[in-house]
Design an enzyme around this catalytic site. Structure first.
Site, PDB file in Angstrom:
ATOM      1  N   SER A  79       0.792  -1.232   0.000  1.00  0.00           N
ATOM      2  CA  SER A  79       0.000   0.000   0.000  1.00  0.00           C
ATOM      3  C   SER A  79       0.821   1.278   0.000  1.00  0.00           C
ATOM      4  O   SER A  79       0.244   2.370  -0.079  1.00  0.00           O
ATOM      5  CB  SER A  79      -0.964   0.006   1.189  1.00  0.00           C
ATOM      6  OG  SER A  79      -2.104  -0.772   0.895  1.00  0.00           O
ATOM      7  N   LYS A  82       0.039   3.686  -2.750  1.00  0.00           N
ATOM      8  CA  LYS A  82      -0.923   4.792  -2.640  1.00  0.00           C
ATOM      9  C   LYS A  82      -0.228   6.148  -2.560  1.00  0.00           C
ATOM     10  O   LYS A  82      -0.808   7.169  -2.947  1.00  0.00           O
ATOM     11  CB  LYS A  82      -1.828   4.577  -1.426  1.00  0.00           C
ATOM     12  CG  LYS A  82      -2.752   3.365  -1.534  1.00  0.00           C
ATOM     13  CD  LYS A  82      -3.626   3.231  -0.301  1.00  0.00           C
ATOM     14  CE  LYS A  82      -4.645   2.108  -0.445  1.00  0.00           C
ATOM     15  NZ  LYS A  82      -4.052   0.762  -0.326  1.00  0.00           N
ATOM     16  N   SER A 259      -5.713   3.842   4.322  1.00  0.00           N
ATOM     17  CA  SER A 259      -5.319   2.940   3.244  1.00  0.00           C
ATOM     18  C   SER A 259      -6.540   2.437   2.477  1.00  0.00           C
ATOM     19  O   SER A 259      -6.759   1.242   2.322  1.00  0.00           O
ATOM     20  CB  SER A 259      -4.506   1.757   3.787  1.00  0.00           C
ATOM     21  OG  SER A 259      -3.665   1.231   2.779  1.00  0.00           O
TER      22      SER A 259
END
Length: 427
Positions: A79, A82, A259
């Site tokens: 993640s 991102k 997230s």
């Protein structure tokens, strides 16, 4: 995919971010830590037993490398992808960009609900003082019902248009359990409450589900409405009503703090729209890479999605740290939401307690601000920290190859060690 928080509701009250611990000196005046002294603090932590770690620490202002351990080796970012998606979106679209959901005229006695790609569109009643305020399907129904009654239309068919998105519904490298487990909704330009069901799952057809909810809302407002069919609205059709997402800066902050996979994939497609690329995983990935190249930070980055769920994404620690530094720089204030959205160690989002509450990590509590990443056999952490002398440093720590167990606490210990280290020493 980060599992340290339960999936948030579509509308959440704002949680005040605690201020980071004030540095002992202004960052601009603080001394640069000595590379050999910092390496002495981190080398053993990076090369200890367990899953292999790739790591880098750089000075946020000069981007000088102060510690490197396999820093140019591509790794699965999970993640922390991102961060890449958010910076590209803020750069391409600006922090004030909003996503619009519309209702337009359709055929005889018909309207069309047209999705613009806003995954935070909600049918829920927001809590008092909720921030940000997400686009409301009820508000859109109010506008539509008022417009229909004004023209004497008391009976209407509701068609729906989700044609903005194209291509496959899953990205290269997505595992088959992601959709059934509710990690992310099926890709759709029209979705309400991220397609979530009452039991934590996701609906199979977000667009049809959104249209059904809209029909019920119209009925509640005295309009005899019935569900129509999937269609493509006429581009010249008159607008009946429209609602707008929060500004992109707020969407990025949500993406980074909790997230949010759905918002991240929407951001990827918004970049594709802006750059005139196909609004798909492939088009979005190319658009993000093109935007990073324009910013001068594309080296060491290869992505296949916006959320980091893809196991085929590869980013080097050095690339992540450079992107963090860019977003934190005074030269790019438009990128700042990628920093302000990062969780604060020990307090918010995916870094909330019990992380940074042990003796080995307490020095990082309130001082480390970073994006986490978690996939099976992978753990990553990338962000900013003031060292003990007040110097602002960017770091990226990446652990695991997806084939064995990982311990995120090792990365927390490394970030805390940077926070605790004045590291003045040799040159």
């Amino acid at each position: 995919m980060d599992r340290s928080l339960p999936r948030p509701p579509a509308v959440a009250a704002r949680t005040p971010l605690p201020p980071a611990a004030p540095p002992p000196a202004a960052a601009a005046d603080a001394p640069m830590p000595a590379a050999d002294a910092l390496t002495g603090e981190l080398a053993a932590l990076a090369s200890g037993s367990g899953a292999e770690i790739s790591a880098v620490v750089i000075d946020a202002r000069t981007r000088r490398t102060l510690f490197a351990h396999r820093a140019d080796r591509p790794a699965v970012p999970a993640s922390t992808t991102k961060l890449v998606t958010s910076v590209a979106a803020l750069s391409a679209l600006g922090p004030h960009h909003r996503i619009t959901t519309r209702v337009v005229r359709g055929g005889p006695r018909a309207v069309v609900l047209v999705g613009g790609g806003d995954p935070t569109l909600t049918a829920r009643t927001p809590s008092a003082g909720a921030y940000p305020r997400y686009a409301s399907l009820a508000d859109l129904a109010d506008q539509t019902a008022a417009a229909l009654k004004q023209t004497g239309t008391g009976e209407i068919r509701v068609d729906y248009d989700a044609s903005l998105y194209e291509g496959a519904g899953t990205a290269e490298g997505w595992k088959p359990n992601y959709l059934p487990d509710g990690e992310v909704a099926p890709m759709s330009a029209l979705t309400v409450d991220a397609g979530r069901t009452g039991d934590g799952g996701r609906v199979k057809d977000p667009a049809a589900s959104a249209a059904k909810k809209f029909v019920r809302l119209l009925k509640d407002r005295g309009v005899r409405a019935e569900l129509g069919e999937r269609t493509v609205a006429d581009k010249a059709a008159a607008t009946v009503g429209q609602v707008h997402s929060p500004p992109l800066s707020a969407l990025v902050e949500r993406t980074m703090t909790v997230s949010d996979n759905d918002v991240a994939e929407a951001l990827l497609r918004q970049v594709a729209l802006k750059r005139g690329a196909p609004v798909s995983f492939e088009g979005g990935a190319r658009a993000v890479m093109a935007e990073l190249a324009r910013l001068g930070v594309a080296e060491g980055v290869r992505v296949h999605d916006g959320s980091g769920l893809s196991t085929r994404n590869r980013i080097t620690p050095l690339a992540l740290a450079r992107i963090v530094s860019l977003a934190a720089s005074a030269e790019h204030p438009e990128l700042r939401a990628a920093i302000t959205g990062m969780p604060v160690a020990g307090f918010t989002g995916t870094l909330a307690a019990p992380r940074y509450t042990t003796a080995q990590t307490a020095a990082g509590a309130g001082a480390v601000r970073a994006k986490t990443g978690t996939l099976s056999g992978v753990s990553t952490l990338a962000g900013l920290v003031h060292d003990a002398d007040g110097r602002l440093l960017a770091f990226a720590f990446m652990m695991g190859d997806g084939r064995g167990p990982v311990d995120p606490a090792r990365l927390d210990r490394m970030a805390a060690a940077v926070a605790a280290c004045g590291c003045r020493g040799g040159t």
